[in-house]
Design a protein around this motif. Structure first.
Motif: not given
Length: 724
Positions: A399-416
Motif C-alpha cells: 500500500v505505501f509503495s503503491g501510493v508513493f508510486s502513484v504520487l511520483f508518476l502523477i508528479g512526473i506526468l503533470v510536469y511533463t
C-alpha cells in the motif's frame, strides 16, 4: 572467605549436578559470556553440550559444555567478598522466589552494586544484601577463555570460506549470467527510445523507409533481448542444479560423519528442515545474481535517460528516490523478523507432523487421535498465524509503495504535460520519460528489499553450517588387522550434566568366548554396548583391544568392520531381503545362498512370500518383530565379524526361532567372540561362558551360572523367582 574456593571434581559431581534450572537460563548465561568474549555459538549447540532437557540443565552440564567451547571452567564455592575480589564475569547458581533454581551472570562490582545479567530480566544492579538473598548455594562457575576459544570473526571467516568453496565451480556461469543480465537491462530501454523517435521524428516525417528500418531495428533488438533472457535463464538453471547437488552432498556427507549422540537428541523433522534450508540458500543466490545487478543498472540507466530528456524530471526522480528507498527499507527489519518466525514455525510444524506419523500406531492404540489433532491444529495454526502476520506486513508495504508510486508518476506526468503545453518538450519525449520512470520504481524497490532474501539465506546458511561444522566422529588412526581380546578397565560414563550412569566397569572377552552382561532395564547395559561400538566416548578408564591398543585410537572403520551388531531396534530399509542384507554392497547370488545355507537361515528365507525378493515395506512393516530381529542377525553375520554384539536380540522371537538362533550362536563361538546384553536370562546358562551382573551403574558380580547362583544378586533372584 575472601577468594574463590575451587571445588574438587568429585564435589562437582555430587553437588553441582543436583542444581537444576527450569528453563534455558543456564545455556543463555553461557551464550551471553561467549558473546561477551567476542565469540559466537548457537543456543542449540549449547543445549546439546550441556545436556539441557525440558527441565533445564545443571551447573555441571554448564561446566562440561564450557570446557568443550574453549573456556577453562572451574566450579567454585565462594562468598560475596570473593565475587568482589574476583572481578571477572562468572555464572552464579541462585534461587528466586524461594523455590526456582536459576542462573545469572555476575559481571562485576561497581559503585556498591553488583552488575547482574539475568536471562529473564536483563541487566540489573543488586546490593550485597539483595544478592545474598538469592545466592544461597554459594556455588558459581568461573570461565576464562583459553587458546582453543573461537572468536566470532574466525567463525564468520570459516562460513565465508565454505560458501565460496561451494560457489567456486559456478564462477563462470555466474559471470555469464551477470553479463547477459546487463545486456537484457540495456536492451530493455530500446522500446522507450523507439517510442520517442517514432512519435517525434518518424511519424511526422512520413518517411516510410525510416519507419520500416526503425521497426526492423527494434524487432531485432527485442529478439536479441529474448535470446539473452533465455540464455541467462538457462545458465541460472544449470548453476542452480550444480550448486544444489554440491550443497546437499556437502551437508548430507557432514551429517553422516557426525557422532551418534547428535542424532539421539534430534527429531527427523528438524534434520529435514535443515536440509530444506539448503534450497533457500540457492534460491537467494539465484535471486541476487538475477536481480541485484540488473536492478542497479536499470536504476542508473533510467536516471541517465531522465536527465538526458529533461534535467528537471531527472532531478525530481533523483530527489524522490531516496525517500522511496527509505520507505521500502524501513520495512526490512519487520519482514526479516516475521520471516524468521515463519521459518521456525514451519520447521516445528513439519517436525510435529513427521513425529506423529511415525507414532501412528501408538496414537491409534490409545485412541488419542483427537488429542493429536488438537496439538497439530495448535502448532500448524501458530505457523499460519505467523505467515498471516508476514502477509499483513507485505500488504502494508504494498500500500505505501503503491501510493508513493502513484504520487511520483502523477508528479512526473503533470510536469511533463506542462512542458508539452509550453512546447518545451515533445510528446514522444513525454512518452519515453513516463516509460522510463515506470520501470525505475520497481528496480529501486527491489534494491531496497534485497537485504530480506540475503538475510533469509544468511539464517538458512547459519542453520545449515551449525550442523555441518560440528565436530565429526572420532575416526582413529591405528590399523586393526586381527582380534584376540577386548578388555574394559575402570570405565565410567555419564551423559552431559548428569550423574554417572556407569562407574568402575571392568570385564573382558577373549577370542571365541561368549560373555553376557545382564541387569535391570535402565541399568546402562545398552549404553555400554554403544561405547563398545564407539558411539559414545567414556569419561574415565579405558577400553583395550588386544591388550595394548586403545579403542579410541583404533580406526573406527576397521573396528566396525570386525564388529557385528544386532541392536534392540532393527532398522529395515525399503527394499527386499537382499537389499537389507547387503546395504548397498554388491555380491553374487551364489555367495548369498552359500551364506544362508552355512548359517542355517534356509527355513526362514523359505517362509517368506517371495523368499529373497520379498518386499519388506517401509521400516519392515510387512515383517513381525521376530522376523526383523532375524534379518538383523543375518545382516550382522554377513560381515563375517570377529566380535558379535547382541543387545536384547531375541526379545521379539518366538520360542522355535529363538532355539534355532541359540544353537547357531553355540556353533559360532568357535569362530568369533560374542557379547550378549540382556535382561532376559533364561537362555544364558546354555550359551554364556561368563556372566557379568550390572547393578546401580557398576559390575557387582561375575562368573558362570553356577557361581552366580551361590550369592544374592539380580541374576540369582531371577532364577529363584522362576523356580517359585
Amino acid at each position: 572467605m575472601s577468594q574463590l574456593k575451587t571445588t574438587s571434581h568429585k564435589n562437582i559431581e555430587k553437588s553441582l549436578v543436583l542444581q537444576h534450572d527450569q528453563s534455558d537460563c543456564g545455556v543463555a548465561c553461557l551464550l551471553s559470556l561467549i558473546q561477551y568474549y567476542n565469540g559466537a555459538n548457537s543456543l542449540e549447540k549449547l543445549r546439546e553440550l550441556s545436556g539441557t532437557t525440558k527441565q533445564g540443565t545443571t551447573l555441571l552440564g554448564l561446566y562440561q559444555a564450557a570446557n568443550q567451547l574453549g573456556f577453562t571452567a572451574q566450579g567454585n564455592e565462594a562468598d560475596i567478598q570473593a565475587l568482589i575480589v574476583h572481578g571477572e564475569p562468572l555464572i552464579l547458581h541462585v534461587i528466586i522466589e524461594n523455590r526456582l533454581q536459576h542462573y545469572v551472570i555476575c559481571y562485576g562490582y561497581d559503585n556498591g552494586k553488583f552488575i547482574i545479567g539475568d536471562p529473564a530480566n536483563g541487566v540489573q544492579s543488586y546490593s550485597k544484601e539483595e544478592l545474598e538473598g538469592i545466592w544461597k548455594s554459594k556455588t558459581c562457575l568461573t570461565l576464562t577463555p583459553n587458546e582453543t576459544f573461537t572468536v566470532a570473526k574466525t567463525q564468520n571467516k570459516n562460513k565465508k570460506q565454505l560458501l565460496l568453496q561451494l560457489l567456486k565451480d559456478d564462477y563462470r556461469l555466474i559471470t555469464f549470467s551477470v553479463l547477459l543480465g546487463l545486456g537484457v537491462a540495456t536492451l530493455g530501454m530500446a522500446m522507450a527510445i523507439f517510442s520517442q523517435k517514432l512519435i517525434d521524428d518518424i511519424l511526422p516525417s512520413r518517411d516510410f523507409n525510416k519507419l520500416i528500418t526503425g521497426i526492423v531495428l527494434v524487432a531485432f533488438l527485442l529478439l536479441i533481448r529474448v535470446l539473452f533472457t533465455a540464455l541467462r535463464s538457462y545458465f541460472l538453471i544449470e548453476q542452480t542444479k550444480d550448486f544444489n547437488n554440491r550443497i546437499i552432498d556437502s551437508f548430507y556427507s557432514s551429517l553422516l560423519q557426525l557422532p551418534k549422540p547428535f542424532f539421539d537428541t534430534r527429531k527427523i523433522g528438524e534434520l529435514v528442515a535443515r536440509l530444506n534450508d539448503t534450497q533457500r540458500v540457492q534460491r537467494v543466490i539465484s535471486q541476487v545474481i538475477g536481480n541485484l545487478v540488473i536492478n542497479a543498472l536499470v536504476t542508473l540507466v533510467s536516471l541517465g535517460f531522465l536527465f538526458y530528456y529533461s534535467w528537471q524530471t531527472g532531478l525530481i526522480a533523483f530527489i524522490s528516490l531516496p525517500f522511496y528507498f527509505s520507505l521500502i527499507y524501513s520495512f526490512n527489519k519487520r519482514i526479516i523478523k516475521a520471516q524468521k518466525e515463519v521459518m521456525q514455525g514451519y520447521a516445528f510444524s513439519e517436525s510435529n507432523f513427521i513425529t506423529s506419523m511415525q507414532g501412528i500406531a501408538t496414537i491409534k492404540n490409545n485412541n488419542r487421535q483427537d488429542v493429536f489433532k488438537k496439538v497439530n491444529q495448535l502448532i500448524y495454526g501458530n505457523y499460519q498465524d505467523k505467515a498471516f502476520h508476514l502477509g499483513k506486513i507485505n500488504v502494508r508495504l504494498s500500500v505505501f509503495s503503491g501510493v508513493f508510486s502513484v504520487l511520483f508518476l502523477i508528479g512526473i506526468l503533470v510536469y511533463t504535460c506542462v512542458q508539452v503545453y509550453d512546447e518545451s518538450m515533445q510528446l514522444g519525449e513525454l512518452m519515453a520519460i513516463l516509460g522510463v520512470a515506470g520501470s525505475l520504481l520497481p528496480s529501486v524497490a527491489s534494491l531496497a528489499l534485497i537485504t530480506i532474501p540475503i538475510n533469509e539465506a544468511k539464517v538458512a546458511f547459519n542453520r545449515m553450517y551449525e550442523f555441518a561444522s560440528m565436530e565429526k566422529e572420532c575416526s582413529g588412526e591405528i590399523s586393526l588387522t586381527h582380534f584376540n581380546k577386548l578388555e574394559v578397565k575402570n570405565l565410567s560414563f555419564r551423559f552431559a550434566g548428569r550423574s554417572p550412569l556407569l562407574e568402575n566397569i571392568n570385564f573382558q572377552v577373549l577370542s571365541n568366548e561368549c560373555l553376557a552382561i545382564v541387569g535391570e532395564s535402565g541399568s546402562g547395559k545398552s549404553t555400554l554396548g554403544q561405547i563398545i561400538q564407539k558411539f559414545y566416548l567414556y569419561e574415565n578408564g579405558t577400553v583395550l583391544i588386544n591388550d595394548n591398543q586403545s579403542l579410541n585410537e583404533i580406526s573406527t572403520r576397521e573396528w566396525r568392520s570386525m564388529l557385528g551388531v544386532v541392536p534392540q531396534e532393527i532398522t529395515i530399509f525399503t527394499g527386499n531381503i537382499i537389499d537389507n542384507l547387503l546395504l548397498g554392497q554388491s555380491d553374487t547370488s551364489e555367495n548369498i545362498e552359500d551364506f544362508v545355507n552355512t548359517y542355517g537361515f534356509e527355513s526362514f528365507i523359505q517362509s517368506l512370500p517371495q523368499q529373497y525378493a520379498t518386499i519388506l515395506g517401509e521400516k519392515g512393516i510387512n515383517l513381525s518383530g521376530g522376523q526383523r530381529q532375524v534379518i538383523g542377525l543375518m545382516r550382522a553375520l554377513y560381515k563375517r565379524p570377529k566380535v558379535l554384539l547382541l543387545d536384547e536380540f531375541t526379545s521379539a522371537m518366538d520360542r522355535k526361532t529363538e532355539q534355532m538362533v541359540l544353537q547357531l550362536l553355540n556353533r559360532l563361538k568357535n569362530e568369533m567372540s560374542i557379547i550378549i546384553i540382556s535382561h532376559r536370562l533364561h537362555s544364558l546358562p546354555k550359551i554364556a561362558d561368563r556372566i557379568y551382573v550390572l547393578e546401580n551403574g557398576t559390575i557387582t558380580n561375575s562368573g558362570n551360572h553356577q557361581k552366580l547362583m551361590l550369592t544374592k544378586n539380580f541374576y540369582s533372584d531371577f532364577w529363584s523367582e522362576l523356580e517359585l
